[in-house]
Every structure is written in structure tokens, then in C-alpha cells.
Design a protein around this motif. Structure first.
Motif, PDB file in Angstrom:
ATOM      1  N   UNK A   1       0.869  -1.179   0.000  1.00  0.00           N
ATOM      2  CA  UNK A   1       0.000   0.000   0.000  1.00  0.00           C
ATOM      3  C   UNK A   1       0.903   1.225   0.000  1.00  0.00           C
ATOM      4  N   UNK A   2       0.509   2.237  -0.719  1.00  0.00           N
ATOM      5  CA  UNK A   2       1.338   3.442  -0.726  1.00  0.00           C
ATOM      6  C   UNK A   2       0.470   4.687  -0.787  1.00  0.00           C
ATOM      7  N   UNK A   3       1.108   5.816  -0.564  1.00  0.00           N
ATOM      8  CA  UNK A   3       0.374   7.080  -0.455  1.00  0.00           C
ATOM      9  C   UNK A   3       0.429   7.918  -1.729  1.00  0.00           C
ATOM     10  N   UNK A   4       0.770   7.288  -2.862  1.00  0.00           N
ATOM     11  CA  UNK A   4       0.830   8.019  -4.120  1.00  0.00           C
ATOM     12  C   UNK A   4       1.676   9.286  -3.934  1.00  0.00           C
ATOM     13  N   UNK A   5       2.859   9.064  -3.411  1.00  0.00           N
ATOM     14  CA  UNK A   5       3.721  10.195  -3.093  1.00  0.00           C
ATOM     15  C   UNK A   5       5.158   9.803  -3.405  1.00  0.00           C
TER      16      UNK A   5
END
Lengths: 445, 388
Positions: free
Chosen positions: B365-369
């Protein structure tokens, strides 16, 4: 087990004390295994089908609230985490995942499960209702079938038009599609339980459903009275039966009695607050594990007079003559939302903000408690928009109440809430003066 | 943008300057309308004389302004798209078209309309449950597409005939075929072209009118075939599955960690290009069937009266075939935080690939950052090390 605290609220309406008894009975009956059991989500409008087919319905979403209210969610959440589900998913359904894992491992109900547990399903009904919540079908079916791989599922697609549509132009094919969905669901249930629908039973269940929601709508409207006869704490206690079993005659009778009691209080000008000073609106899901703090707020004269779009039906539908039961169900569902969707098209662009704006006017609101549910995006996403349009158009301020809907580790302390609420009272006083200056409605000048 | 560049060089330039051509077209008097989901029937916009332009987010600009209007515990990608809109990055658009896919984008669209005024906006309601007996879902969707057709006609003042719809189907089918052809150049070992270059080219092609996109793709394919320079042979051949990757940062991270990305099932990768619109007497029927029934987004449900395994075969069987076709031996399942649709199916995809294709997966999962990818890098490197 989580720290034991008082989690129930005071009941101001006598009949609210009976609120939990009906759902509890239904869950317990389902556990006996005498009837087929369907797992589903609320507000699918399909209640009469299950009532008429004598199928028990239990609602994982609702069971999550029961675990939360009893402060028994955390062990289930921990099990769910170890299953690999993201902590950003719906906390109600994650709670149930923990329960299900235990049930599957034990091949039986965990002894400490609230209300005895969620009865094993014979079918899943995933609800695809655009603008509700993706997890109502995605988690319920694609998530839970990981544990119940042989249980058949049906996806009920109940769309409501986007706010770019002219409702007058699309009503025909939306109603037709919804009615077709209900027919397809009936055929599915018939296949699963192995018997045909009795159309007379269905007619009767639909009529009960329509009448329950009408009475429910009517007693909610009584809460516009100043002072308000019933706080949110009572409405939430009463809603469980009405929200999940509105096609049941016992629930209809219950609502009629509630109407009578609330009406009497209005006629006699009996308010729920000792001295009503602030009228509040609550957005979306209830604070199940910290609901008792609302009593303390109410003691200070601040009462929640209307709450969340989840919990109030729209006005009675104008059903065309000759409509069959499936079409009647479609009209009922459509009418719950159509007015505000249509209205929002050229206004705030969102059904939720439009409905809260209307309520803020009609219920003479002083402040909004925006319930920012950390683990439910569906109800939280538009909160800033709702806050912005209400203060812009009505000069009514908001307070952001952030917490998990089940996890008490992510809940503010009652002391913190009370302290911030007192500051919010001052903010409401400030905006009350502005509203007075601008000629906007004020309940207590 | 330098004049005269072609092929991969031009694709890279367009990837970095995604609004370049759209702004030119706007100045030429064309109507440019933004869209943000693979369910939007682009053929219909094309038939109306509109240039569809995919709306992007930016992994380099974490949402801040957007949080004033949209809760900060919701999809980073959706908020990023809106952030760019608020900052004027899409000020050349004449309109926006969305569709009911996930509830986040549905709500974001409403806020978009409130805060970013555009001459035209429309949302298409796409059935997610596909009931075929009777075909109620298809009938509804055709009605909905007819309503979209009327809406486009009102906006452009131009009738959309069945003939023009049929004509518009062709270049989009060609676009899909060319993307598949480009991607297939990675089936060999070593691949002819890297995953990040393919992704850049696909994204670049989505910034152009479809005819120009097809020309660009043909150039890139020819250039790749004729090139003597290919990516190195690497032991691990990765399939990426998940949420939109409109920045190649994660793909590069994987490539730099010692693997080749050979195919990506994401909606800025292969997902919108896997199926075509079939020619039908009523062109809307072919369009409706393709967009409702053939896209492999996890939002879609198939009838599920059989077992969970049968459902997975119906919904995810294409992944098994894709993995075999591309000689995949590991998968990275990447999901932007808060995307519940992908987060739930991530577990199903992981199990399915392991059980049906013997392929191990890593879920991230990632924070699109872009600035917060370091933890991802560590996990991906560790995963690749386990592959030997």
C-alpha cells in the motif's frame, strides 16, 4: 476485552428503551438454523422480498455496531489484521471478519460473541448502490466468500442517477432497472431456498414496508418542534428495527407507537433537554462506543435534533397506479433520494450537502457535528464540502468529531469532547449573532 | 517540446508535458474534455468531435488544497487529481466526463463540478452487477449511453449518428491493438523494451487525439523492433497489478531493484487495452457490451451463484493467462491507500496467482507520493531477494 465503560445512553422516549430488543431477537432466531439466512447490507430496499420468502436476514454492518456498542471489537479487529486485510477498510466489516475467522476455525460460534454471533449464511446479497459504499458489495461478497466459498451470492445493482442527469428524463429507465433487479433477486432467492415467491405475501410485505417508512418519516418530522422532543440517542435506538426490518408488521406497530409518543410530547411542548439552548445536526454514522457522552452534552442544553442521511427515509413515494410490488419497491427507494439529487444538480452538486442544507433550515440548526469516521470513507468524504456549503449559505458552524466507528483505541476521550464542545458553544453563539443580523432563522434569539 | 521528435523521444516528452498537445488543440478551436476512468466510452466523445483527455494526478504534489474540500482519509490519487484541478492544471478543458465506478471518484466529481466551473459535465452510470439472464444490465446501460449521446449532442450542437459511432470505434480498437503489440515486445527474454518505457508511451498516447496516438505507437513499435539496445536479462519478470500508475516511479523502483516489469494490469497500463469493441448492428450495443462486460477492473462483479473459486476464475482468469503469456514469475500488487476496491481484491489476486499460477506476490500500500517511496523500496528489494 476493552475497558468497561458506560456505553448506553439515557432514553428520553419510553419506547426507545425497547429499541434493541427486536434486532436482538431476530439475530437469535437466525442462529437456530430453522430458516435460510441471508447476509446483506441495509438500504437495499429489498426487505419485502425476504419477509415474504420467510428468509432470516442478518446484517454484518449492523453486527459491527453491536460489537462496537459493547466495546468488543478490538479482538476481532486484531484477528482481521492478521488475515491481511488493510486497516483502511470498513471497520464494521473488519470486525465481522474477525468473528468469521473464529467461527470458521472453531466450526462453531465463539462463546463470547455479542448476541450469540452472526448466523451462518446461506446466501450473500451484495449491494451496489452508487453513492453508498463500494464495500457493501465488494467486502461483503469478494471478501467474505474467502471464508464461505460455497455460499452463493447475488449482486443487487440499485443505481441512482448522477447529479448531471435531469431526473424527469431518466426516471422511466432507472425505475424499470431497479424493479428488474428486485425481480432477479427474487428469482435468486427462490433458487437458493427451493420455493417460489408467494405474490400475496409479497404485496403485503411491500405495503407494510411503505407504511413503516411513511410513519417513520412522519415522526422524524415531529422533531422539528422547538423544543425538540427526541434526541439522536433515542432515534438511533429506535432506528435499528426500522432500518433493517421495515417490512415486518411488528416494526410498523412499533413505529406507530413511537409516533404517538413523540406527538404527545410535541403537543405538550416537552423537550428532551432540560433547557434547550443549541440545536445540533449530526452527520452520518452514530458514535456507538461513545454515545453516552451525548447525554452530557444534552445536559448542557445542546440536543441533536436530526442525524445522518443513513437514517431517515424520504417522503412517501408517488407510486403510479397499477405498479406491481417490485415497481413499488423501486419507487420507494427512488423517492428516498431523488428530490435532493435533483435539487443539488444546480446547487451544491451533491445529494448529501443538499439534504443537510435543507435539514439545517427545517430543523433550525445552530451547529453541525461532522462525524469524521476514520474507517468509513463513504460517509466521511464529503464532510468538508458539507461544512463549507452550510457555513457559506446558512452561517451555521461545524465541529469535526473524528474517531473510529468501532475501535476505541482511536476515539477521543469524553473529557476532550466536552472541553471542545464548550468552545464550540461559543462559536455557535458567535454565528447566531451573524444569522440574526442577516435575518436568517434562529431558534433561540 | 522540441519540434520533429518522434517515437520514444516524443513519447517521453509527452509523458512529461501531458497537457502540451491538448492545449495546442484547444488553441486551434477543438473541444477538449477531461475524463478520469477507463469506463468512460471514449468512442462516443470522439464521434461528437471532442478530444478526450485523461485526467491525471501527480505523485510529486501531495494533496493539500484538496483537503479543504475532501476528507483527508480518502484516496490520495483522487485527491491529487482534484488538487491539480483546483490549481488550474486543467484550465484548458471544456468539460469533464466521469462515470460511476468507485464511490470516491463519484463524490470527487460532485465537488469538482462545484468548485471548478466548466461548460460541460456528465457522469455515466455503469452497472457493476452484470446480470445476463435476462440481460437487464445491458439494456439499462444502453439507455444510459443514449442519454450520454443526447448530452453530448446538446453540448456540441452536433448529431451523433450510428454511422459516426461505428467510424469512431475503429481508431480506438486500433489504439488498443497497438498498445497490446507494444506491450508484447516484452514477452521475450530479455524484453525488447522496459516496463517504464512502455508505461510512458501508453500514458503519452492517452494525452493525444486517438489518430495521433496510433501514429506515435507505430513509431515506438518500429523503433523498438529496430533497436539493438534492450533491457538486460533479469531473473525476475514482474506483473504489476493494482491502482493507477500514472507515474513510472514505482516501476522504475522495481527495475532498479533488479527485476524487469513485463506487464502491468492497471488502468494506466494494459487494463483499458485488453478488449475491443465488437461491430454490432446497433453500435451502442457493442460499446455497451465492451465497457460493461469486458473491462477487468475489480469494481465489476460477475454472477456468483457458483463457488468462490469459480468466481475467481471468471474474474481473474485473464491474469493467469497474462502471466503465462508474459513468462511472469512474480507479482507486485500495489494499491493506493484507501482504495477499498483494490485492497479487498489484492488478497484474492495474491491467492489466485499463487494457487493457479505458482506465482508469489507482494502486496504494497502506498500514499501516491514520490517522496515517500523509500519504505516501498526496502520491501520490494527484500521480496526480490527471496526470489533468488
Amino acid at each position: 476485552m476493552e475497558e468497561k465503560k458506560k456505553t448506553t445512553s439515557v432514553k428520553y422516549i419510553e419506547l426507545a428503551k425497547l429499541g434493541a430488543s427486536f434486532p436482538k431477537r431476530r439475530y437469535t432466531e437466525a442462529l437456530k438454523g430453522e430458516k435460510p439466512v441471508a447476509w446483506g447490507m441495509a438500504i437495499d430496499g429489498a426487505f419485502p422480498i425476504f419477509q415474504a420468502m420467510d428468509v432470516s436476514r442478518v446484517f454484518p454492518e449492523n453486527y459491527g455496531t453491536v460489537c462496537a456498542a459493547k466495546r468488543m471489537s478490538i479482538p476481532y479487529l486484531d484477528i482481521c489484521n492478521s488475515e491481511g486485510f488493510s486497516r483502511y477498510l470498513c471497520a464494521y466489516l473488519r470486525t465481522d471478519t474477525g468473528f468469521i475467522r473464529q467461527y470458521v476455525d472453531r466450526q462453531g460460534y465463539p462463546p463470547d460473541a455479542p448476541w450469540g454471533g452472526l448466523a451462518k449464511p446461506n446466501m450473500f446479497i451484495g449491494l451496489i448502490r452508487h453513492r453508498l459504499c463500494d464495500e457493501a458489495y465488494k467486502y461483503l461478497v469478494h471478501g467474505y466468500r474467502r471464508y464461505y466459498p460455497d455460499v452463493p451470492a447475488f449482486f443487487l445493482d440499485i443505481p441512482l442517477p448522477p447529479t448531471t442527469h435531469d431526473y424527469k428524463e431518466v426516471t422511466r429507465y432507472y425505475i424499470r432497472y431497479m424493479a428488474e433487479q428486485y425481480r432477479a433477486l427474487t428469482a435468486f432467492v427462490e433458487r437458493v431456498v427451493g420455493k417460489k415467491m408467494n405474490e400475496d405475501n409479497l404485496e403485503e410485505a411491500v405495503d407494510t414496508y411503505l407504511e413503516t417508512t411513511r410513519v417513520w418519516f412522519e415522526w422524524h418530522n415531529l422533531r422539528k418542534a422547538i423544543p425538540c422532543p427526541m434526541p439522536a440517542q433515542d432515534a438511533w435506538a429506535i432506528l435499528a428495527a426500522s432500518y433493517w426490518w421495515p417490512a415486518d408488521k411488528e416494526v410498523l406497530e412499533y413505529n406507530r407507537k413511537v409516533f404517538a409518543e413523540v406527538k404527545e410530547r410535541v403537543d405538550k411542548k416537552i423537550g428532551a433537554a432540560p433547557e434547550e439552548k443549541y440545536r445540533l445536526m449530526w452527520t452520518e454514522g452514530a458514535p456507538w462506543h461513545s454515545i453516552a457522552v451525548l447525554d452530557k452534552i444534552l445536559e448542557l442544553g445542546a440536543i441533536i435534533v436530526i442525524e445522518g442521511s443513513y437514517y431517515v427515509p424520504g417522503p412517501p413515494p408517488q407510486i403510479p397506479p397499477g405498479a406491481d410490488p417490485y415497481e413499488k419497491m423501486a419507487w420507494r427507494h427512488w423517492t428516498n433520494y431523488a428530490y435532493w439529487f435533483d435539487k443539488s444538480r444546480d446547487s451544491t452538486k451533491a445529494f448529501q450537502s443538499e439534504r443537510y442544507l435543507d435539514w439545517a433550515r427545517e430543523y433550525t440548526i445552530d451547529g453541525v457535528l461532522l462525524h469524521h469516521v476514520l474507517d468509513c470513507r463513504a460517509v466521511s468524504m464529503l464532510l468538508p464540502h458539507i461544512r463549507n456549503v452550510i457555513i457559506e449559505k446558512l452561517k451555521v458552524p461545524s465541529y469535526l468529531w473524528s474517531e473510529s466507528m468501532v475501535d476505541t483505541r482511536e476515539a477521543p476521550s469524553p473529557e476532550k469532547i466536552m472541553s471542545e464542545m464548550k468552545a464550540f458553544f461559543e462559536v455557535m453563539d458567535h454565528y447566531k449573532k451573524i444569522r440574526q443580523e442577516q435575518g436568517l432563522p434562529v431558534a433561540y434569539p | 517540446m522540441a519540434e520533429g521528435h518522434r517515437g520514444i523521444t516524443r513519447a517521453k516528452e509527452l509523458y512529461l508535458n501531458r497537457d502540451y498537445r491538448a492545449r495546442e488543440l484547444k488553441e486551434e478551436g477543438k473541444k477538449v474534455v477531461g475524463y478520469y476512468c477507463i469506463y468512460v466510452p471514449l468512442e462516443m466523445m470522439h464521434a461528437a468531435g471532442i478530444v478526450p483527455f485523461r485526467i491525471w494526478g501527480s505523485m510529486q504534489e501531495p494533496p493539500s488544497l484538496a483537503n479543504n474540500y475532501f476528507i483527508d482519509t480518502s484516496c490520495f490519487y483522487a485527491r491529487s487529481c482534484f488538487e491539480l484541478g483546483l490549481k488550474g492544471a486543467y484550465d484548458f478543458l471544456d468539460g469533464i466526463v466521469g462515470c460511476f465506478t468507485c464511490d470516491t471518484f463519484e463524490r470527487m466529481f460532485q465537488i469538482w463540478r462545484y468548485h471548478i466551473k466548466l461548460p460541460y459535465s456528465h457522469v455515466v452510470a455503469v452497472p457493476h452487477a452484470i446480470h445476463t439472464d435476462p440481460p437487464i444490465s445491458l439494456e439499462f446501460f444502453i439507455e444510459e449511453l443514449n442519454y450520454f449521446r443526447k448530452s453530448l449532442e446538446n453540448f456540441t450542437g452536433k448529431k451523433i449518428s450510428d454511422q459516426s459511432l461505428s467510424r469512431s470505434v475503429k481508431p480506438f480498437n486500433e489504439h488498443r491493438a497497438l498498445v497490446r503489440e507494444l506491450s508484447s515486445l516484452r514477452k521475450k527474454e530479455p524484453p525488447f523494451i522496459s516496463g517504464s518505457e512502455v508505461e510512458e508511451t501508453i500514458i503519452a498516447s492517452m494525452t493525444l487525439p486517438v489518430e495521433e496516438a496510433n501514429k506515435l505507437l507505430r513509431e515506438v513499435i518500429a523503433e523498438t523492433r529496430n533497436s539493438a539496445q534492450h533491457p538486460q536479462n533479469k531473473a525476475v519478470r514482474i506483473l504489476i497489478w493494482g491502482t493507477p500508475l500514472d507515474d513510472v516511479a514505482i516501476t522504475r523502483l522495481i527495475e532498479e531493484s533488479g527485476a524487469n516489469v513485463v506487464v502491468e494490469d492497471v488502468c494506466t497500463g494494459m487494463r483499458p487495452f485488453l478488449s475491443d469493441v465488437e461491430a454490432t448492428d446497433d453500435p451502442l450495443e457493442g460499446i455497451a457490451t465492451r465497457y460493461m462486460d469486458k473491462l477487468t477492473c475489480p469494481i465489476a462483479c460477475r454472477e456468483a451463484e457458483g463457488t468462490h473459486k469459480e468466481d475467481l476464475d471468471r474474474r481473474l482468469g485473464y491474469l493467469k493467462a497474462m502471466a503465462k503469456d508474459y513468462q511472469v514469475n512474480a507479482a507486485i500488487i500495489q494499491v493506493v491507500s484507501y482504495c477499498c476496491i483494490h485492497l479487498i481484491d489484492a488478497l484474492n489476486v495474491k491467492d489466485y496467482l499463487r494457487e493457479e499460477a505458482g506465482i508469489p506476490s507482494l502486496i504494497v500500500e502506498h500514499d501516491y507520493n514520490k517522496g515517500a517511496l523509500a519504505p516501498l523500496k526496502t520491501r520490494i528489494q527484500a521480496f526480490l531477494e527471496t526470489m533468488g
